[in-house]
Design a protein around this motif. Structure first.
Motif, mmCIF file in Angstrom:
data_model
loop_
_atom_site.group_PDB
_atom_site.id
_atom_site.type_symbol
_atom_site.label_atom_id
_atom_site.label_comp_id
_atom_site.label_asym_id
_atom_site.label_seq_id
_atom_site.Cartn_x
_atom_site.Cartn_y
_atom_site.Cartn_z
ATOM 1 N N THR A 1 5.138 5.180 16.729
ATOM 2 C CA THR A 1 5.896 4.380 15.780
ATOM 3 C C THR A 1 4.999 3.905 14.646
ATOM 4 N N THR A 2 5.494 3.989 13.427
ATOM 5 C CA THR A 2 4.716 3.500 12.288
ATOM 6 C C THR A 2 5.471 2.369 11.598
ATOM 7 N N VAL A 3 4.719 1.466 11.033
ATOM 8 C CA VAL A 3 5.317 0.394 10.234
ATOM 9 C C VAL A 3 4.654 0.374 8.875
ATOM 10 N N GLU A 4 5.457 0.317 7.855
ATOM 11 C CA GLU A 4 4.911 0.164 6.516
ATOM 12 C C GLU A 4 5.314 -1.198 5.982
ATOM 13 N N THR A 5 4.478 -1.747 5.143
ATOM 14 C CA THR A 5 4.826 -2.999 4.499
ATOM 15 C C THR A 5 5.212 -2.698 3.063
ATOM 16 N N ILE A 6 6.382 -3.132 2.702
ATOM 17 C CA ILE A 6 6.856 -2.908 1.336
ATOM 18 C C ILE A 6 6.936 -4.252 0.636
ATOM 19 N N ILE A 7 6.220 -4.369 -0.456
ATOM 20 C CA ILE A 7 6.252 -5.628 -1.203
ATOM 21 C C ILE A 7 7.343 -5.530 -2.254
ATOM 22 N N MET B 1 2.809 -1.027 -1.193
ATOM 23 C CA MET B 1 3.324 -0.335 -0.004
ATOM 24 C C MET B 1 2.180 0.270 0.794
ATOM 25 N N SER B 2 1.854 -0.344 1.901
ATOM 26 C CA SER B 2 0.697 0.145 2.650
ATOM 27 C C SER B 2 1.094 0.624 4.029
ATOM 28 N N ASN B 3 0.592 1.768 4.374
ATOM 29 C CA ASN B 3 0.871 2.306 5.692
ATOM 30 C C ASN B 3 -0.054 1.666 6.709
ATOM 31 N N THR B 4 0.537 1.058 7.710
ATOM 32 C CA THR B 4 -0.288 0.374 8.706
ATOM 33 C C THR B 4 -0.386 1.166 10.004
ATOM 34 N N SER B 5 -0.084 2.441 9.951
ATOM 35 C CA SER B 5 -0.154 3.211 11.180
ATOM 36 C C SER B 5 -0.584 4.638 10.878
ATOM 37 N N LEU B 6 -0.794 5.392 11.937
ATOM 38 C CA LEU B 6 -1.303 6.747 11.746
ATOM 39 C C LEU B 6 -0.189 7.713 11.418
ATOM 40 N N GLY B 7 -0.544 8.752 10.722
ATOM 41 C CA GLY B 7 0.442 9.717 10.259
ATOM 42 C C GLY B 7 1.068 10.547 11.358
ATOM 43 N N SER C 1 -0.602 -2.198 14.868
ATOM 44 C CA SER C 1 -0.529 -0.763 14.576
ATOM 45 C C SER C 1 -1.092 0.089 15.705
#
Lengths: 347, 347
Positions: B101-107, A1-7, B93
């Motif tokens: 807006t943030t996007v996270e990737t969930i495996i 699970m990786s955050n691809t954006s800023l907090g 991003s």
DNA sequence: CTGTTAGCGCCTTCAT
DNA sequence: ATGAAGGCGCTAACAG
């Protein structure tokens, strides 16, 4: 699970505090406006960099207050592909009005350099952005540069003016499109040998010339056994094209492939049908229309090479919007592809 | 010169005045919120309709204040196509942070219905929008419906769950993709007769099964002279695929076409090269990668059928954004095409 | 050269 | 069931 954006989201104010200056100063730095000591500029830029601060576009848009005025300059005449672009531009109007943006369509004689130049010059200062189907000519180039110098954002559409200061070209590489046509004809005729015909609107049109160039490149390099006949000019007209095609078919019974570079495809298709050559003749053309769609399904055409008119329309508008708001451009999204369309992947 | 957009911009306030109510009431009507007499609703809706009023998205976005949280649920493993999607999501991003807006990737283990269901259920209430590469299974469907019921916007990605309440599917029609492969093989082998091989990852995968189905449809209907061999399962693995392909080539000297339905293309290509069959064997596969790109250029592959990973990534995010802000969706823009890529139209 | 301030149009409490 | 009012974050005019 990786955050691809800023907090959490920073604001101009945070940066201002960080850099020990006021909002206005940060705003000036952010937009490269004059009137800030270079020392201060550095401090502010540092703070921005350090926090990877990006202003909130919605707030900027709201604050700017002004409406955006765009125009699309299109050729007159009945070219279906151009009509499609115009339609797709129209389809965006609802979406655009929601962004305080208007688009007008201006019909001009884009094939006449003097006329086009005059049209463009008359537009200076009247629009925030322009999408132009432009002829590549020195005076047109100058007019485009003038517009850009006066703060109008310009993108070229379908046909480029490479040496101008337009900030983007929205369209395809026509040499590659021609090569694609060549490969398709070469591969689809198979092991047969025979003659290949080329019908163009006019070899004086840059895009047609480029496609022919690409087509011939592939034919000479890779299919030396196929004899490519001289280019016939159907002037993008159905009737003329049908007539010329009929003659060609009559004259060369060993014609096994036909490449229509421009419009007039219905004419060519009619001639093929009337000659009863639908099955054994490989026929490739450009642009997906109600007609070519039908020809693909009926098997008259084997493939259509196309650039997505909708994509081009949206891309042009998106680019102008991003330029006007100086928002980030997603380059990858704005690349127009050369589509190969056959019966089974019809959109 | 035709204006394709609205003239001056109205605001909520104008509508409020027109309808003789306050801003708040117009806002309520605009968002179908309760607490307004139906008579008042009508008056307001009338005024909105009469002026074709559309609220300014930028202002709404600013006022809403909240950040948006999205997540993309992807399978684990090394599938290149999926990796491309993840990369493209990451590429957005910067653009997204500018929109709060943030996007996270969930495996997740999307091939295991129980695991996927659990993953989804755990996400209820935690995101504004979800893009899911989902297995079509009753419990997964239920989980999606649950999410939607709790106000999370859901789009399915690459693989659909048609009967669920997801608001969109971002991906292609795999039957049509298989048909396209069939047509290409049929046309490119030309007048020759012989056998055609099919290699798939697993026939239990819905997308593979659909592609095979489409492929066979075309072969039986239109190329009855070509004998299609039974499907071989290479489990999307390079080594296994190479081995199986090598055996196939050895066993059937009259093999003239090969269709690789899933991954493992490098393996298949190697086997073809080692057997010295690059030139005469028609080889079609899926997905544009660094490998398949090279195979096209070298002529090992004749065509690649592909869905644009970048487009799918951007489309999913755009849809979630539009849904979350209830902004207009440009449907046409979100249609994913089946791309035919040959050497000359490589993007 | 730098800071202060008044909105932009909509959403969201909080009153009524 | 409806209204009033205070921001959201940025821009642009105006002061200093």
């Amino acid at each position: 699970m990786s955050n691809t954006s800023l907090g959490t989201s920073l604001t101009l104010k945070d940066i201002a505090r960080e850099a020990g200056v006021s909002l206005a100063t940060v705003d000036r730095v952010l937009h490269d406006r004059p009137g800030v000591r270079s020392e201060t500029v550095r401090r502010v830029k540092d703070a921005i960099e350090r926090h990877k601060f990006r202003p909130f576009v919605a707030a900027a848009e709201l604050a700017r207050g002004r409406m955006l005025r765009f125009a699309v300059i299109m050729p007159h005449g009945s070219n279906v592909f151009m009509q499609q672009i115009i339609t797709h531009i129209g389809d965006m109007s609802g979406w655009l009005s929601t962004r305080r943006t208007t688009v007008e369509t201006i019909i001009a004689d884009v094939f006449n350099p003097t006329a086009l130049t005059a049209t463009l010059e008359a537009l200076i200062g009247r629009y925030d952005g322009l999408a132009v189907v432009a002829l590549d000519h020195p005076s047109v180039r100058a007019a485009i540069d003038d517009l850009v110098a006066h703060g109008t954002h310009v993108v070229t559409l379908v046909s480029d003016v490479p040496s101008s200061r337009r900030q983007h070209y929205v369209g395809v590489d026509n040499i590659a499109a021609g090569r694609t046509a060549g490969t398709l004809v070469g591969r689809l005729v198979g092991p047969r040998t025979g003659r290949i015909g080329i019908i163009a609107g006019s070899q004086a049109l840059r895009d047609h010339a480029e496609r022919i160039f690409g087509f011939n490149q592939v034919m000479t390099e890779e299919y030396p056994d196929l004899e490519v006949l001289g280019v016939i000019e159907g002037r993008d007209d159905d009737v003329i094209s049908e007539d010329l095609t009929a003659r060609l078919l009559a004259r060369y019974p060993d014609l096994i492939g036909l490449y229509n570079v421009g419009a007039g495809t219905p004419g060519v298709a009619n001639a093929i049908s009337k000659a009863g050559r639908e099955k054994d003749l490989v026929f490739i053309g450009h642009d997906l229309t109600a007609y070519t769609r039908r020809y693909l399904i009926r098997g008259v055409m084997d493939a259509v090479i196309s650039q997505d008119a909708g994509h081009e329309a949206r891309s042009a508008i998106r680019l102008l919007l991003a330029l006007a708001r100086n928002d980030q451009i997603l380059e990858e999204q704005e690349k127009i592809r050369i589509d190969i369309i056959m019966r089974d992947n019809l959109p």
